[in-house]
Design an enzyme around this catalytic site. Structure first.
Site, PDB file in Angstrom:
ATOM      1  N   LYS A 125      53.033   2.876 -44.229  1.00  0.00           N
ATOM      2  CA  LYS A 125      53.106   2.534 -45.642  1.00  0.00           C
ATOM      3  C   LYS A 125      54.114   3.433 -46.364  1.00  0.00           C
ATOM      4  CE  LYS A 125      48.400   0.712 -45.627  1.00  0.00           C
ATOM      5  NZ  LYS A 125      46.967   0.939 -45.880  1.00  0.00           N
ATOM      6  N   GLN A 184      43.048   5.739 -48.296  1.00  0.00           N
ATOM      7  CA  GLN A 184      42.896   5.066 -47.004  1.00  0.00           C
ATOM      8  C   GLN A 184      41.422   5.039 -46.583  1.00  0.00           C
ATOM      9  OE1 GLN A 184      45.447   3.534 -45.270  1.00  0.00           O
ATOM     10  NE2 GLN A 184      43.903   2.808 -43.850  1.00  0.00           N
ATOM     11  N   ASP A 190      45.354  -1.282 -54.225  1.00  0.00           N
ATOM     12  CA  ASP A 190      44.621  -2.037 -53.205  1.00  0.00           C
ATOM     13  C   ASP A 190      43.712  -3.090 -53.858  1.00  0.00           C
ATOM     14  OD1 ASP A 190      45.373  -1.417 -50.631  1.00  0.00           O
ATOM     15  OD2 ASP A 190      44.146   0.394 -50.541  1.00  0.00           O
TER      16      ASP A 190
END
Ligand code: NDP
Length: 280
Positions: free
Chosen positions: A50, A94, A117
């Site tokens: 990422k 994460q 997200d």
């Protein structure tokens, strides 16, 4: 006739180009903070990829790697710091977190306008209400693939297999917003085959290898495979029995090279979006 293969790598490359061009043209300096708690090797690989994606399109990334035994309070303090940092437009926490931390509780501490997200209750609620928010990357990547493939969603019957907060639920909302008639399946669905056979658009997000077989697919249907599993010899494979289903479907995403690259690309788009909003 064999199905058309939907090339997620190519579509994702197009999204990355679009993001890079917009950042340059609009003179933006988007920033993404990545937070990786502990040293899970798979998570570390995801975060590294990422960050590499960010560098490629002109998004600055700020990496934070608290130890696996970080306290709830210290992680909350880090998230509060990032929420307040004007260089940071997106925060990627994460998941999964180590067992002593609650994924949902910690995610909810991210400021909704930095929640790239799309996992905070506020963004989930905005999606449910049909209002503009940040949408989870995998479902929005799937919608981008469907657009690219020219799928007619209005009035179409879409079947989503899987109802997680991260994937299945937001995807069903997006399909509904696109005026599809949505059937939502899960592990308690009585006759999965029968439901799937009615789909013009069939999306599998169950995490069960070869769950979707050719007899469950209507001829000509669009089949999107989100599943990420491993074969016995440790190769990546999806939820769809690709070799048999491709003989029935109209178009199909491969694994790898389908939805996966789109998830990564949409994170960049969400970060750009968040940076634009911060300027308003
Ligand atoms: P979860 O495990 O959170 O959810 C799985 C869902 O599938 C649940 O709703 C479950 O039903 C349902 N399910 C499981 N088994 C069956 C079955 N036999 N029949 C019907 N439904 C079933 O997974 P995620 O949503 O997080 O992820 C799904 C898959 O997508 C995974 O393989 C994951 O690795 C992959 N993934 C891929 C991404 C990508 O970029 N390509 C990104 C994110 C995820 P119930 O609710 O009843 O338990």
């Amino acid at each position: 006739v064999s199905a058309r293969i939907i090339d997620g790598k190519a579509v994702a490359a197009g999204v990355r180009e679009r993001v890079a061009a917009a950042i340059a043209a609009e003179g933006l300096h988007p920033g993404l903070a990545t937070v990786l708690v502990g040293d899970d090797p798979a998570s570390a690989v995801y975060v590294r990829m990422k960050r590499e994606d960010c560098a490629q399109v002109g998004i600055e990334s700020f990496h934070h790697a608290p130890p696996a035994d970080v306290s709830r309070e210290d992680l909350a303090a880090l998230l509060a710091e990032l929420n307040a940092d004007e260089r940071v437009h997106g925060i990627l926490l994460q998941l999964p977190l180590p067992d002593h931390l609650d994924d949902a509780e910690m995610t909810a501490l991210i400021a909704p306008d930095k929640d790239v997200d799309g996992l905070t209750p506020v963004n989930a609620g905005l999606l449910m209400h049909g209002r503009e928010g940040l949408v989870p990357c995998t479902p929005s990547g799937v919608m981008e693939l469907l657009r690219h493939d020219g799928a007619q969603l209005e009035g179409a019957h879409a079947v989503v297999v899987g109802r997680s907060q991260l994937v299945g639920k937001p995807l069903a909302q997006l399909l509904l917003a696109a005026n599809a008639t949505v059937t939502h399946c899960h592990s308690r669905t009585r006759d999965l085959g029968e439901e799937c056979r009615r789909a013009d658009v069939l999306v599998a997000a169950a995490g069960q290898r070869d769950l979707i077989t050719a007899d469950m697919v209507r001829p000509g249907a669009v089949v999107i495979d989100i599943g990420t599993n491993r074969t016995d010899d440790d190769r990546p494979t999806g939820d769809v029995d690709f070799d048999s289903v491709r003989e029935v479907a109209g178009s199909i995403t491969p694994v790898p090279g389908g939805v996966g690259p789109m998830t990564r690309a949409m994170l960049l788009e969400n970060t750009l979006d968040a940076a634009r909003r911060a300027q308003r």
